[in-house]
Design a protein around this motif. Sequence first.
Motif, short mmCIF file in Angstrom:
data_model
loop_
_atom_site.label_atom_id
_atom_site.label_comp_id
_atom_site.label_asym_id
_atom_site.label_seq_id
_atom_site.Cartn_x
_atom_site.Cartn_y
_atom_site.Cartn_z
N ALA A 72 0.83 -1.20 0.00
CA ALA A 72 0.00 0.00 0.00
C ALA A 72 0.87 1.25 0.00
O ALA A 72 0.60 2.22 -0.72
N MET A 73 1.95 1.24 0.80
CA MET A 73 2.79 2.44 0.88
C MET A 73 3.48 2.74 -0.44
O MET A 73 3.50 3.88 -0.91
N VAL A 74 4.08 1.70 -1.05
CA VAL A 74 4.76 1.92 -2.33
C VAL A 74 3.76 2.37 -3.39
O VAL A 74 4.03 3.28 -4.18
N LEU A 75 2.58 1.76 -3.34
CA LEU A 75 1.54 2.15 -4.30
C LEU A 75 1.16 3.63 -4.12
O LEU A 75 1.04 4.38 -5.09
N ILE A 76 1.02 4.04 -2.86
CA ILE A 76 0.66 5.44 -2.58
C ILE A 76 1.72 6.36 -3.15
O ILE A 76 1.42 7.36 -3.80
N TYR A 77 3.01 5.99 -2.96
CA TYR A 77 4.06 6.84 -3.49
C TYR A 77 3.93 7.02 -5.00
O TYR A 77 3.95 8.13 -5.51
N TRP A 78 3.80 5.91 -5.71
CA TRP A 78 3.77 6.01 -7.18
C TRP A 78 2.49 6.69 -7.67
O TRP A 78 2.52 7.41 -8.67
N CYS A 79 1.39 6.49 -6.95
CA CYS A 79 0.16 7.18 -7.34
C CYS A 79 0.32 8.69 -7.19
O CYS A 79 -0.21 9.47 -7.97
N MET A 80 1.08 9.07 -6.15
CA MET A 80 1.26 10.49 -5.90
C MET A 80 2.25 11.07 -6.92
O MET A 80 2.04 12.16 -7.46
N ALA A 81 3.35 10.32 -7.18
CA ALA A 81 4.40 10.87 -8.05
C ALA A 81 4.00 10.79 -9.52
O ALA A 81 4.27 11.71 -10.28
N LEU A 82 3.41 9.68 -9.94
CA LEU A 82 3.10 9.49 -11.35
C LEU A 82 1.64 9.07 -11.54
O LEU A 82 1.35 7.96 -11.98
N PRO A 83 0.71 9.96 -11.20
CA PRO A 83 -0.70 9.55 -11.25
C PRO A 83 -1.16 9.19 -12.66
O PRO A 83 -2.13 8.45 -12.82
N GLU A 84 -0.46 9.68 -13.67
CA GLU A 84 -0.91 9.36 -15.03
C GLU A 84 -0.47 7.96 -15.45
O GLU A 84 -0.98 7.42 -16.42
#
Lengths: 288, 162
Positions: B40-52
């Motif tokens: 969940a944490m890694v996913l949150i990071y990538w969603c925040m950094a590269l939402p597209e």
Amino acid sequence: MRIVAFILASLIMMTVDHRQGHLERVRSVLTVFVYPLQYVADLPVTVINWASESLTTRAGLVKENTRLREEQLILSSKVQKFEILEAENERLREMLKSSEKLGERVLIAELLAVDLQPFRHQIVINKGRRESVYEGQPIVDANGVMGQVVHVGPFSSTVLLLTDPMHAIPVQINRNGLRSVAVGTGQSHVLQLEHLPNNVDIKEGDLVVSSGLGSRFPPGYPVGIVYNISRVPGEPFAKVTILPSAQLEKSREVLLVWPKSISQLPSNFESPLDDPNLLDDLDVSAWQ
Amino acid sequence: MMLNKNTGGWIIFTSLLIAFLLTALPLPIWADDWRPAWVAMVLIYWCMALPERIGIGIAWCLGLLLDVQQGTLLGQNALGLALIAYFVIQIHKRFRLFPLVQQSCLIGFIIIFYLLISSWVSGIMGIPPQTWAYWMPAISSMVLWPWLFVILRDIRRQYNVA
């Protein structure tokens, strides 16, 4: 809105997975991707075990060797007695015209040291459909029944342990043949015997074995030792806790058992266990 | 500007792979309750950094894999992760500007929300979590978030993941 679609998809999948078994195939396919991960996560433990095995001192090995030799001697003397008893048993059964018990086929599987969902008691083993493991297959270790297979993948399977709150196994007391059902409590060392009346003949230290009712677990494997009996006068049932015989948290190797199916038994097979009043227990071994 | 499109996919893949490994890694019993929700944490990071690039669909698939790995009901983690991804993508612009401490607090709440969904599902199945230890991952994720954030950000800049 895509999110709504995904929420709906999740809800539908969960319902189908919980109510029916249609998604076992999906799970089994996805296991192929997950198994390498679990294998890698297990590697450090394997390496440490291997290292500690290959780095033991000569003295240690000699000591272990002696111990094993002694154990072997004791066991083989027991087997001699056992063979005589088996022959005698067969003869007696023949006189009674009932079938003899055959040995079950077994296979050794190794546990993968991976952690699954906390608060459930499940383990992963390194044998799967390739070795013709099937769903509901009983798992035992050197000391007793451990649990049953719940998900089968091509190379690995998930095992539900006896202590899981959703697990139940039909059992009987070895001393007097009293039947009951042992259900998991969610605590790691405790099982509970269900529906035993207060005046029941049961003592602390009684051996509890699998009864074979429900034809999922083979009969006669030790399940646990009666640990505590509390009889509360107002309650309809006694509260009986047992300690599992199997080393649920220590075993590294487990045995997969292929029990002889009931259908193979001759039709006139009549066990003293087949009491029509307890047919209701039959389906309990299937986890709800 | 089009040159850098979709680079460094293997970085994202590897970070998620490591998160899955950390989830399965055997821990001593006392530490087991404190295992952070790595995926969940890694996913949150990538969603925040590269939402597209990392969206709800990928989150859902990851959740499904996590379900298979963890032996949970198929869809249990998928639901949680898809909702997390949705939420983080909604607020990703503000999230990036938060100081680390504030980000950590928000992560704590997101993980509690994620655990709550999971506990509802378990509760409906009849095995609700019985101890407070169930909620510990929220605290450990909160504590570890600043480190994870800094590490992943540096890796992202180093390898130009865009």
